[in-house]
Design an enzyme around this catalytic site. Structure first.
Site, mmCIF file in Angstrom:
data_model
loop_
_atom_site.group_PDB
_atom_site.id
_atom_site.type_symbol
_atom_site.label_atom_id
_atom_site.label_comp_id
_atom_site.label_asym_id
_atom_site.label_seq_id
_atom_site.Cartn_x
_atom_site.Cartn_y
_atom_site.Cartn_z
ATOM 1 N N GLU A 1 5.027 52.843 20.265
ATOM 2 C CA GLU A 1 3.602 52.647 19.949
ATOM 3 C C GLU A 1 3.503 52.115 18.535
ATOM 4 O O GLU A 1 4.292 52.532 17.669
ATOM 5 C CB GLU A 1 2.858 53.979 20.007
ATOM 6 C CG GLU A 1 2.834 54.616 21.380
ATOM 7 C CD GLU A 1 2.182 55.991 21.332
ATOM 8 O OE1 GLU A 1 0.969 56.062 21.509
ATOM 9 O OE2 GLU A 1 2.899 56.972 21.091
ATOM 10 N N HIS B 1 6.725 61.660 30.134
ATOM 11 C CA HIS B 1 6.807 60.240 30.499
ATOM 12 C C HIS B 1 8.243 59.712 30.583
ATOM 13 O O HIS B 1 8.625 59.085 31.556
ATOM 14 C CB HIS B 1 6.042 59.373 29.495
ATOM 15 C CG HIS B 1 4.629 59.801 29.289
ATOM 16 N ND1 HIS B 1 3.820 60.221 30.318
ATOM 17 C CD2 HIS B 1 3.864 59.867 28.174
ATOM 18 C CE1 HIS B 1 2.620 60.524 29.841
ATOM 19 N NE2 HIS B 1 2.625 60.322 28.546
ATOM 20 N N LYS C 1 1.314 53.739 36.724
ATOM 21 C CA LYS C 1 1.385 52.330 36.325
ATOM 22 C C LYS C 1 1.966 51.501 37.476
ATOM 23 O O LYS C 1 2.943 51.903 38.110
ATOM 24 C CB LYS C 1 2.267 52.172 35.073
ATOM 25 C CG LYS C 1 1.567 52.684 33.820
ATOM 26 C CD LYS C 1 2.431 52.448 32.603
ATOM 27 C CE LYS C 1 1.804 53.040 31.367
ATOM 28 N NZ LYS C 1 0.767 52.182 30.790
ATOM 29 N N HIS D 1 0.494 60.002 33.603
ATOM 30 C CA HIS D 1 -0.148 58.724 33.929
ATOM 31 C C HIS D 1 0.833 57.561 33.959
ATOM 32 O O HIS D 1 0.533 56.518 34.514
ATOM 33 C CB HIS D 1 -1.351 58.451 33.017
ATOM 34 C CG HIS D 1 -1.002 58.081 31.621
ATOM 35 N ND1 HIS D 1 -0.886 58.989 30.617
ATOM 36 C CD2 HIS D 1 -0.724 56.879 31.078
ATOM 37 C CE1 HIS D 1 -0.559 58.363 29.506
ATOM 38 N NE2 HIS D 1 -0.454 57.077 29.752
ATOM 39 N N LYS E 1 -1.563 66.494 30.922
ATOM 40 C CA LYS E 1 -0.519 66.971 30.027
ATOM 41 C C LYS E 1 -1.159 67.333 28.686
ATOM 42 O O LYS E 1 -2.239 66.790 28.389
ATOM 43 C CB LYS E 1 0.554 65.901 29.857
ATOM 44 C CG LYS E 1 0.062 64.685 29.050
ATOM 45 C CD LYS E 1 1.143 63.982 28.302
ATOM 46 C CE LYS E 1 0.595 63.241 27.133
ATOM 47 N NZ LYS E 1 1.439 62.414 26.384
HETATM 48 P P1 NAP Z 1 -11.131 66.049 23.112
HETATM 49 O O1 NAP Z 1 -11.684 64.708 22.792
HETATM 50 O O2 NAP Z 1 -10.922 67.029 22.013
HETATM 51 O O3 NAP Z 1 -12.116 66.707 24.199
HETATM 52 C C1 NAP Z 1 -12.018 68.048 24.577
HETATM 53 C C2 NAP Z 1 -13.057 68.329 25.634
HETATM 54 O O4 NAP Z 1 -12.941 69.713 26.000
HETATM 55 C C3 NAP Z 1 -14.493 68.119 25.152
HETATM 56 O O5 NAP Z 1 -15.256 67.590 26.220
HETATM 57 C C4 NAP Z 1 -14.952 69.537 24.843
HETATM 58 O O6 NAP Z 1 -16.327 69.723 24.979
HETATM 59 C C5 NAP Z 1 -14.240 70.310 25.929
HETATM 60 N N1 NAP Z 1 -14.117 71.727 25.582
HETATM 61 C C6 NAP Z 1 -13.560 72.264 24.473
HETATM 62 N N2 NAP Z 1 -13.648 73.606 24.511
HETATM 63 C C7 NAP Z 1 -14.291 73.913 25.663
HETATM 64 C C8 NAP Z 1 -14.694 75.124 26.265
HETATM 65 N N3 NAP Z 1 -14.443 76.304 25.697
HETATM 66 N N4 NAP Z 1 -15.305 75.077 27.453
HETATM 67 C C9 NAP Z 1 -15.562 73.891 28.060
HETATM 68 N N5 NAP Z 1 -15.203 72.708 27.539
HETATM 69 C C10 NAP Z 1 -14.588 72.723 26.354
HETATM 70 O O7 NAP Z 1 -9.752 65.956 23.888
HETATM 71 P P2 NAP Z 1 -9.154 64.702 24.701
HETATM 72 O O8 NAP Z 1 -8.504 63.777 23.758
HETATM 73 O O9 NAP Z 1 -10.178 64.172 25.631
HETATM 74 O O10 NAP Z 1 -7.981 65.391 25.516
HETATM 75 C C11 NAP Z 1 -8.198 66.311 26.579
HETATM 76 C C12 NAP Z 1 -6.824 66.787 27.074
HETATM 77 O O11 NAP Z 1 -6.116 65.683 27.596
HETATM 78 C C13 NAP Z 1 -5.954 67.376 25.956
HETATM 79 O O12 NAP Z 1 -5.158 68.413 26.457
HETATM 80 C C14 NAP Z 1 -5.073 66.202 25.558
HETATM 81 O O13 NAP Z 1 -3.870 66.623 25.001
HETATM 82 C C15 NAP Z 1 -4.878 65.526 26.907
HETATM 83 N N6 NAP Z 1 -4.605 64.098 26.795
HETATM 84 C C16 NAP Z 1 -5.423 63.283 26.063
HETATM 85 C C17 NAP Z 1 -5.144 61.931 25.992
HETATM 86 C C18 NAP Z 1 -6.050 61.015 25.218
HETATM 87 O O14 NAP Z 1 -5.740 59.809 25.195
HETATM 88 N N7 NAP Z 1 -7.115 61.480 24.614
HETATM 89 C C19 NAP Z 1 -4.025 61.389 26.656
HETATM 90 C C20 NAP Z 1 -3.222 62.252 27.420
HETATM 91 C C21 NAP Z 1 -3.528 63.600 27.478
HETATM 92 P P3 NAP Z 1 -17.323 69.704 23.702
HETATM 93 O O15 NAP Z 1 -17.151 68.339 23.103
HETATM 94 O O16 NAP Z 1 -18.657 69.891 24.303
HETATM 95 O O17 NAP Z 1 -16.876 70.796 22.802
#
Ligand code: NAP
Length: 486
Positions: A213, A237, A179, A175, A145
């Site tokens: 939260e 959710h 749960k 997710h 999401k």
């Molecule tokens: P993040 O920390 O910003 O990580 C983004 C990832 O995408 C990094 O590995 C980045 O690689 C890669 N990326 C960015 N641009 C790219 C490109 N052009 N080509 C290939 N890879 C690229 O984000 P995140 O928090 O992990 O979240 C990822 C997704 O899951 C988002 O949509 C977020 O909304 C969703 N989400 C996150 C969470 C959470 O708890 N974090 C929970 C639910 C959903 P580089 O670092 O090498 O640039």
């Protein structure tokens, strides 16, 4: 526990927060449990120009910190042999050939592509995979999401991904459905007859779903400010939890039988339009305050939040379901950041008895209540009236409680452990189907449109409280109170 089929899991966004904090530790735990075959591979992919060694160092640090005392060096060496890294820029379309070379000759393996990236990359990634002929019959794509920011953008992503993967290959993650307690709610409803005669109007007085939260926006302010609580939490959710409570018993435990019933609930949700949105919803935004005794800044003072932002960090809504089972039974949903505590629960309050022959506590406390707790710990509690010890027949509420840790004496699987193994097994039951997602957006979009049209700015609430006073008034107008207010 049975070993999984050999797989090559390609983790796009492999250097990101979600991958390092949740997905890789979840896979490592499955390795600890002996579920991964030795020739399965996990291939992290991101833009960063780092070596495999650098990547492994990041993954190890993260697994050590998230797996804690169960981290084991022997299993880690084996896991590390199975983890690889490739640099791909999905926007530029570069790097896919090296991935192709790495996967060549392994076409028979289950091949999940987990897209843990911004949704704007979903279609370019899938198109890159198709161009380089990486999509095999054993491929699956897992989408995190948010899937778009409204019905139109979500349809567009689904259209482009759907041009490459069939619906049976698309795993849309929520997710919350992974749960253990949510699945236990299904077990409670569909594995026992006990509650079924009570699970309806006339027997259920009202339902509350809370996902609270105590954290703020942390490092995700930029993303959050574009999204807000309605789209970040309610669209997925909270509506999914509502579906599990309100759905009819499916004919079988199959994925589509389940998803058909959830879809019917979403379609039966009474739409909210125009000014009605203002009376049935509450938008909030936190100002400074204290959470667990620690002073915290308000939303507008958070790094990367524009000072004039009107994004909601809290949302409550009264929903009604126009079905024979639920007509007239209100479902109240609320979620927020920087609330008093981290707490997710579903509270189902039953109607009162028609006539009382005993001395009872006040009416509110006399009601039977089924509480399904998802966080911080997972439990199911039923409050009933029992006789107070001593003379006379004075009744007081007591709990019949099922604490999963206590009862099963085993660690609960993290939601992602369960969902990742389901992806490898090809079990779609806990993943959202395209029509479900579309129905959810169809219900959500008019709420946001009305907020914009009528300039409904969020009401402020102090960090560390339970949200704006208007949220208590929303449920109070119907003669009820949120469970933390009882
Ligand atoms: P993040 O920390 O910003 O990580 C983004 C990832 O995408 C990094 O590995 C980045 O690689 C890669 N990326 C960015 N641009 C790219 C490109 N052009 N080509 C290939 N890879 C690229 O984000 P995140 O928090 O992990 O979240 C990822 C997704 O899951 C988002 O949509 C977020 O909304 C969703 N989400 C996150 C969470 C959470 O708890 N974090 C929970 C639910 C959903 P580089 O670092 O090498 O640039």
């Amino acid at each position: 526990m049975q070993q999984l089929a050999t797989f090559d899991l390609v983790l796009f966004g492999g250097t990101g927060d979600l991958a390092l904090r949740k997905l890789l530790p979840a896979l490592y735990r499955r390795q600890l449990a002996g579920q991964l075959t030795e020739d399965s591979r996990i291939i992290g992919v991101a833009r960063s120009d780092i070596s495999r060694e650098d990547y492994l160092a990041q993954v190890e640090t993260s697994c050590r910190s998230h797996v804690g005392a169960e981290f084991d060096d022997k299993h880690w060496s084996q896991f590390a042999r199975q983890v690889h890294y490739f640099k791909i820029d999905a926007n530029a379309g570069t790097g896919f050939d090296a991935l192709h070379a790495c996967l060549k000759g392994r076409e028979a393996n289950v091949r999940p592509f987990f897209l843990s990236t911004a949704p704007s990359l979903f279609a370019p990634i899938c198109e890159g995979l198709a161009r380089t002929q990486l999509v095999t019959p054993a491929s699956r794509v897992v989408l995190e999401k948010p899937l778009g920011h409204d019905r139109t953008s979500s349809a567009l992503i689904n259209e482009r991904v759907g041009a490459i993967f069939s619906e049976q290959q698309i795993f849309r993650i929520d997710h919350y459905l992974g749960k253990e307690t949510v699945q236990n709610l299904m077990a409670l409803r569909f594995g026992n007859l006990l509650f079924e005669p009570l699970w309806k109007r006339g027997r259920v007085q009202h339902v509350q779903i809370t996902v609270a939260e105590n954290l703020g926006v942390e490092r995700r302010a930029q993303f959050y400010d574009q999204t807000g609580a309605l789209r970040d939490m309610v669209q997925n959710h909270l509506l999914q939890l509502l579906c599990i409570i309100a759905m009819e018993p499916p004919q079988t435990g199959d994925a589509d039988a389940m998803r058909d019933e959830k879809l019917k609930v979403l379609r039966a949700l009474r739409p909210l339009h125009g000014r009605e949105v203002l009376t049935k919803t509450v938008r909030g935004q936190y100002k400074s305050g204290a959470v667990s005794g620690t002073p915290v800044v308000g939303y507008l003072a958070e790094k990367d939040v524009p000072p004039e932002s009107v994004t909601e960090t809290f949302m409550a809504v009264k929903c009604e379901i126009d079905s024979w089972r639920w007509a007239g039974v209100p479902f109240y949903l609320r979620t927020g950041k920087r609330l008093q505590e981290k707490m997710s629960e579903i509270a189902i309050t039953f109607e009162d008895i028609p006539v009382s022959i005993y001395e009872r506590p006040d009416k509110v406390h006399a009601l039977n209540r089924l509480i399904i707790r998802l966080a911080p710990d997972e439990s199911i509690t039923l409050s009933v009236l029992a006789k107070s010890p001593g003379e006379g027949m004075r009744l007081k509420p007591v709990s019949l409680a099922l604490d999963f840790n206590e009862t099963f004496k085993t660690r609960m699987l993290d939601a992602y452990e369960r969902l990742l193994t389901d992806v490898i097994k090809g079990n779609l039951t806990l993943f959202m189907r395209r029509d479900e997602l579309d129905a959810a957006w169809q219900w959500i979009d008019p709420i946001r449109e009305a907020w914009q049209r009528y300039d409904e700015t969020p009401k402020s609430y102090s960090a560390g409280t339970w949200g704006p006073a208007a949220a208590s008034a929303l449920i109070g107008r119907d003669g009820f109170a949120w469970s933390n207010e009882l």
